[in-house]
Scaffold this motif. Structure first.
Motif, PDB file in Angstrom:
ATOM      1  N   ARG A  78       0.843  -1.207   0.000  1.00 38.89           N
ATOM      2  CA  ARG A  78       0.000   0.000   0.000  1.00 38.89           C
ATOM      3  C   ARG A  78       0.872   1.248   0.000  1.00 38.89           C
ATOM      4  O   ARG A  78       2.071   1.193   0.312  1.00 38.89           O
ATOM      5  CB  ARG A  78      -0.907   0.001   1.240  1.00 38.89           C
ATOM      6  N   PHE A  79       0.243   2.369  -0.354  1.00 39.23           N
ATOM      7  CA  PHE A  79       0.913   3.663  -0.233  1.00 39.23           C
ATOM      8  C   PHE A  79       0.796   4.152   1.204  1.00 39.23           C
ATOM      9  O   PHE A  79      -0.262   4.041   1.825  1.00 39.23           O
ATOM     10  CB  PHE A  79       0.296   4.693  -1.185  1.00 39.23           C
ATOM     11  N   LEU A  80       1.897   4.706   1.721  1.00 34.71           N
ATOM     12  CA  LEU A  80       1.921   5.255   3.074  1.00 34.71           C
ATOM     13  C   LEU A  80       2.341   6.716   3.018  1.00 34.71           C
ATOM     14  O   LEU A  80       3.075   7.137   2.118  1.00 34.71           O
ATOM     15  CB  LEU A  80       2.913   4.479   3.957  1.00 34.71           C
ATOM     16  N   LEU A  81       1.890   7.469   4.002  1.00 35.83           N
ATOM     17  CA  LEU A  81       2.297   8.876   4.115  1.00 35.83           C
ATOM     18  C   LEU A  81       3.387   9.002   5.166  1.00 35.83           C
ATOM     19  O   LEU A  81       3.281   8.444   6.265  1.00 35.83           O
ATOM     20  CB  LEU A  81       1.098   9.735   4.532  1.00 35.83           C
ATOM     21  N   ASP A  82       4.455   9.723   4.819  1.00 41.10           N
ATOM     22  CA  ASP A  82       5.468  10.046   5.832  1.00 41.10           C
ATOM     23  C   ASP A  82       5.904  11.497   5.624  1.00 41.10           C
ATOM     24  O   ASP A  82       5.287  12.244   4.851  1.00 41.10           O
ATOM     25  CB  ASP A  82       6.651   9.072   5.768  1.00 41.10           C
ATOM     26  N   ALA A  83       6.971  11.913   6.285  1.00 44.07           N
ATOM     27  CA  ALA A  83       7.390  13.319   6.241  1.00 44.07           C
ATOM     28  C   ALA A  83       7.765  13.760   4.828  1.00 44.07           C
ATOM     29  O   ALA A  83       7.648  14.938   4.483  1.00 44.07           O
ATOM     30  CB  ALA A  83       8.578  13.530   7.189  1.00 44.07           C
ATOM     31  N   GLN A  84       8.229  12.818   4.013  1.00 47.13           N
ATOM     32  CA  GLN A  84       8.641  13.150   2.649  1.00 47.13           C
ATOM     33  C   GLN A  84       7.482  13.096   1.645  1.00 47.13           C
ATOM     34  O   GLN A  84       7.653  13.420   0.475  1.00 47.13           O
ATOM     35  CB  GLN A  84       9.740  12.189   2.177  1.00 47.13           C
ATOM     36  N   GLY A  85       6.309  12.664   2.114  1.00 49.67           N
ATOM     37  CA  GLY A  85       5.162  12.566   1.224  1.00 49.67           C
ATOM     38  C   GLY A  85       4.643  11.145   1.155  1.00 49.67           C
ATOM     39  O   GLY A  85       4.618  10.429   2.167  1.00 49.67           O
ATOM     40  N   THR A  86       4.266  10.721  -0.036  1.00 46.85           N
ATOM     41  CA  THR A  86       3.680   9.391  -0.215  1.00 46.85           C
ATOM     42  C   THR A  86       4.746   8.414  -0.697  1.00 46.85           C
ATOM     43  O   THR A  86       5.528   8.735  -1.603  1.00 46.85           O
ATOM     44  CB  THR A  86       2.538   9.445  -1.245  1.00 46.85           C
ATOM     45  N   ARG A  87       4.792   7.225  -0.092  1.00 49.51           N
ATOM     46  CA  ARG A  87       5.727   6.197  -0.570  1.00 49.51           C
ATOM     47  C   ARG A  87       5.017   4.843  -0.575  1.00 49.51           C
ATOM     48  O   ARG A  87       4.082   4.609   0.183  1.00 49.51           O
ATOM     49  CB  ARG A  87       6.972   6.128   0.319  1.00 49.51           C
ATOM     50  N   TRP A  88       5.472   3.988  -1.449  1.00 50.14           N
ATOM     51  CA  TRP A  88       4.913   2.650  -1.551  1.00 50.14           C
ATOM     52  C   TRP A  88       5.652   1.702  -0.605  1.00 50.14           C
ATOM     53  O   TRP A  88       6.875   1.744  -0.508  1.00 50.14           O
ATOM     54  CB  TRP A  88       5.027   2.122  -2.977  1.00 50.14           C
ATOM     55  N   GLN A  89       4.902   0.846   0.086  1.00 47.50           N
ATOM     56  CA  GLN A  89       5.525  -0.201   0.906  1.00 47.50           C
ATOM     57  C   GLN A  89       5.013  -1.561   0.452  1.00 47.50           C
ATOM     58  O   GLN A  89       3.806  -1.823   0.487  1.00 47.50           O
ATOM     59  CB  GLN A  89       5.208  -0.006   2.391  1.00 47.50           C
ATOM     60  N   LEU A 131       0.492  -5.144  -9.010  1.00 41.20           N
ATOM     61  CA  LEU A 131       0.308  -4.118  -7.974  1.00 41.20           C
ATOM     62  C   LEU A 131      -0.553  -3.030  -8.607  1.00 41.20           C
ATOM     63  O   LEU A 131      -0.033  -2.053  -9.162  1.00 41.20           O
ATOM     64  CB  LEU A 131       1.666  -3.559  -7.517  1.00 41.20           C
ATOM     65  N   GLU A 132      -1.857  -3.232  -8.564  1.00 43.09           N
ATOM     66  CA  GLU A 132      -2.775  -2.382  -9.321  1.00 43.09           C
ATOM     67  C   GLU A 132      -2.727  -0.926  -8.860  1.00 43.09           C
ATOM     68  O   GLU A 132      -2.774  -0.005  -9.670  1.00 43.09           O
ATOM     69  CB  GLU A 132      -4.196  -2.953  -9.225  1.00 43.09           C
ATOM     70  N   LYS A 133      -2.603  -0.716  -7.548  1.00 39.60           N
ATOM     71  CA  LYS A 133      -2.579   0.659  -7.046  1.00 39.60           C
ATOM     72  C   LYS A 133      -1.327   1.402  -7.501  1.00 39.60           C
ATOM     73  O   LYS A 133      -1.324   2.620  -7.622  1.00 39.60           O
ATOM     74  CB  LYS A 133      -2.652   0.656  -5.523  1.00 39.60           C
ATOM     75  N   LYS A 134      -0.262   0.650  -7.731  1.00 41.04           N
ATOM     76  CA  LYS A 134       1.011   1.254  -8.132  1.00 41.04           C
ATOM     77  C   LYS A 134       1.215   1.224  -9.635  1.00 41.04           C
ATOM     78  O   LYS A 134       2.114   1.879 -10.163  1.00 41.04           O
ATOM     79  CB  LYS A 134       2.154   0.501  -7.436  1.00 41.04           C
ATOM     80  N   GLY A 135       0.387   0.414 -10.328  1.00 44.33           N
ATOM     81  CA  GLY A 135       0.551   0.273 -11.769  1.00 44.33           C
ATOM     82  C   GLY A 135       1.803  -0.489 -12.149  1.00 44.33           C
ATOM     83  O   GLY A 135       2.476  -0.161 -13.130  1.00 44.33           O
ATOM     84  N   GLU A 136       2.132  -1.526 -11.360  1.00 40.37           N
ATOM     85  CA  GLU A 136       3.340  -2.313 -11.602  1.00 40.37           C
ATOM     86  C   GLU A 136       2.987  -3.791 -11.647  1.00 40.37           C
ATOM     87  O   GLU A 136       2.103  -4.254 -10.935  1.00 40.37           O
ATOM     88  CB  GLU A 136       4.367  -2.065 -10.480  1.00 40.37           C
ATOM     89  N   LEU A 137       3.704  -4.529 -12.486  1.00 41.96           N
ATOM     90  CA  LEU A 137       3.550  -5.977 -12.554  1.00 41.96           C
ATOM     91  C   LEU A 137       4.861  -6.604 -12.084  1.00 41.96           C
ATOM     92  O   LEU A 137       5.883  -6.477 -12.758  1.00 41.96           O
ATOM     93  CB  LEU A 137       3.224  -6.415 -13.986  1.00 41.96           C
ATOM     94  N   VAL A 138       4.811  -7.254 -10.921  1.00 44.75           N
ATOM     95  CA  VAL A 138       6.009  -7.882 -10.368  1.00 44.75           C
ATOM     96  C   VAL A 138       6.126  -9.303 -10.914  1.00 44.75           C
ATOM     97  O   VAL A 138       5.226 -10.127 -10.708  1.00 44.75           O
ATOM     98  CB  VAL A 138       5.957  -7.924  -8.819  1.00 44.75           C
ATOM     99  N   HIS A 139       7.213  -9.584 -11.617  1.00 42.11           N
ATOM    100  CA  HIS A 139       7.491 -10.945 -12.071  1.00 42.11           C
ATOM    101  C   HIS A 139       8.251 -11.665 -10.960  1.00 42.11           C
ATOM    102  O   HIS A 139       9.285 -11.170 -10.501  1.00 42.11           O
ATOM    103  CB  HIS A 139       8.308 -10.922 -13.359  1.00 42.11           C
ATOM    104  N   ALA A 140       7.733 -12.809 -10.550  1.00 41.49           N
ATOM    105  CA  ALA A 140       8.308 -13.501  -9.400  1.00 41.49           C
ATOM    106  C   ALA A 140       9.752 -13.899  -9.666  1.00 41.49           C
ATOM    107  O   ALA A 140      10.096 -14.397 -10.750  1.00 41.49           O
ATOM    108  CB  ALA A 140       7.471 -14.731  -9.051  1.00 41.49           C
ATOM    109  N   HIS A 141      10.587 -13.678  -8.682  1.00 35.93           N
ATOM    110  CA  HIS A 141      11.984 -14.114  -8.697  1.00 35.93           C
ATOM    111  C   HIS A 141      12.018 -15.638  -8.903  1.00 35.93           C
ATOM    112  O   HIS A 141      11.131 -16.351  -8.430  1.00 35.93           O
ATOM    113  CB  HIS A 141      12.610 -13.748  -7.343  1.00 35.93           C
ATOM    114  N   PRO A 142      13.030 -16.161  -9.589  1.00 37.09           N
ATOM    115  CA  PRO A 142      13.085 -17.618  -9.827  1.00 37.09           C
ATOM    116  C   PRO A 142      13.040 -18.465  -8.551  1.00 37.09           C
ATOM    117  O   PRO A 142      12.594 -19.619  -8.594  1.00 37.09           O
ATOM    118  CB  PRO A 142      14.428 -17.807 -10.548  1.00 37.09           C
ATOM    119  N   ASP A 143      13.480 -17.910  -7.412  1.00 37.64           N
ATOM    120  CA  ASP A 143      13.502 -18.685  -6.163  1.00 37.64           C
ATOM    121  C   ASP A 143      12.190 -18.607  -5.382  1.00 37.64           C
ATOM    122  O   ASP A 143      12.027 -19.298  -4.372  1.00 37.64           O
ATOM    123  CB  ASP A 143      14.634 -18.191  -5.243  1.00 37.64           C
ATOM    124  N   PHE A 144      11.267 -17.765  -5.803  1.00 36.83           N
ATOM    125  CA  PHE A 144      10.028 -17.556  -5.033  1.00 36.83           C
ATOM    126  C   PHE A 144       9.162 -18.817  -5.007  1.00 36.83           C
ATOM    127  O   PHE A 144       8.999 -19.505  -6.009  1.00 36.83           O
ATOM    128  CB  PHE A 144       9.229 -16.404  -5.634  1.00 36.83           C
TER     129      PHE A 144
END
Length: 267
Positions: A78-89, A131-144
């Motif tokens: 999810r996106f989180l708010l901190d002192a620098q603004g919005t960041r993804w975790q 990651l629909e909220k981020k607009g990213e598609l994570v391809h699983a690492h070969p070891d996952f």
């Protein structure tokens, strides 16, 4: 590898006593990155088995204790708010998929079905996590690899996995070990001698026979280790069994009397 994932590495070998060919079968499943489902009663060694296999394979292990309030964002991120603004975790699924960890969803049926469907793209030939909220598609690492567990004894029609989820996994059944192996486990984990460990196992076996006849669940191997650990510190065995075995599993006076009687039979 990211410092974030290093904290999930298991440095010391977790003790696990194989009961059958589950170690070899899991290694074979991991070699083809088959998602795995571990089914068995509470406290019978499912989590310890996963920890042992992660150590044996040299892979980080991210464990998630599932619950009915867990959302898809809790798993994915999810996106989180901190002192620098919005960041993804990243959530645990995204973290494991990025860096090649084994992700273990414990008691997965406690999560809502609309939450668990997020694992589907990771558990077929796609091996991706959107990651629909981020607009990213994570391809699983070969070891996952994804591993889930649950206790079939607790399932109802309202709380079960969809067939579309179940059929994405290989399955291993777990149960309480036979008397000799469970005695060996309790003795190893607690430091009590084999005679005391055997008595504790005998008490558990009597209680397990009462499952469905006044007890929802029998005495687990985990509980025996608690009792043995108390005895090893010098606590009277009868008192240790009452505290660690009898009182936690029932409030029914008659059932407590029956279990207390089983304890005094052996101690």
């Amino acid at each position: 590898m990211s410092d974030i994932i290093q904290q999930y590495r298991i440095e010391k070998e977790p003790y696990y006593r194989p009961v059958s060919d589950e170690v070899e079968l899991y290694e074979a499943a991991y070699s083809v990155r088959m998602p795995m489902m571990l089914k068995g009663p509470t406290g019978c060694g499912k989590t310890r088995f996963v920890e042992h296999m992660a150590w044996k394979l040299g892979k980080p292990l991210i464990t998630v204790a599932c619950n009915e309030d867990m959302t898809a964002s809790d798993l994915v991120g999810r996106f989180l708010l901190d002192a620098q603004g919005t960041r993804w975790q990243d959530g645990p699924l995204a973290l494991g998929a990025r860096f090649g960890a084994i992700v273990y969803l414990d008691e997965v049926v406690e999560a809502r079905q609309d939450t668990t469907v997020v694992i589907h793209p990771l558990t077929d030939n796609r091996r991706v996590l959107p990651l629909e909220k981020k607009g990213e598609l994570v391809h699983a690492h070969p070891d996952f690899q994804l591993v889930i567990s649950y206790n079939p004894g607790y399932q109802s029609l309202m709380k079960d996995l969809k067939q579309s989820t179940k059929q994405r996994f290989g399955g291993l059944d777990f149960n309480y070990p036979d008397h000799a192996i469970e005695t060996e486990i309790v003795a190893h984990e607690t430091g009590v001698n084999a005679e005391v460990a055997g008595k504790l196992v005998s008490i558990a076996e009597r209680a397990r026979n009462l499952k469905g006849h006044g007890l929802d669940e029998g005495i687990s191997t985990r509980m025996l280790i608690y009792a043995g650990s108390l005895i090893a510190t010098g606590v009277d065995p009868v008192k240790a069994c009452r505290v660690a075995l009898v009182r936690p599993i029932t409030d029914d006076p008659d059932m407590r009397d029956a279990l207390d009687a089983a304890v005094t039979t052996f101690f």
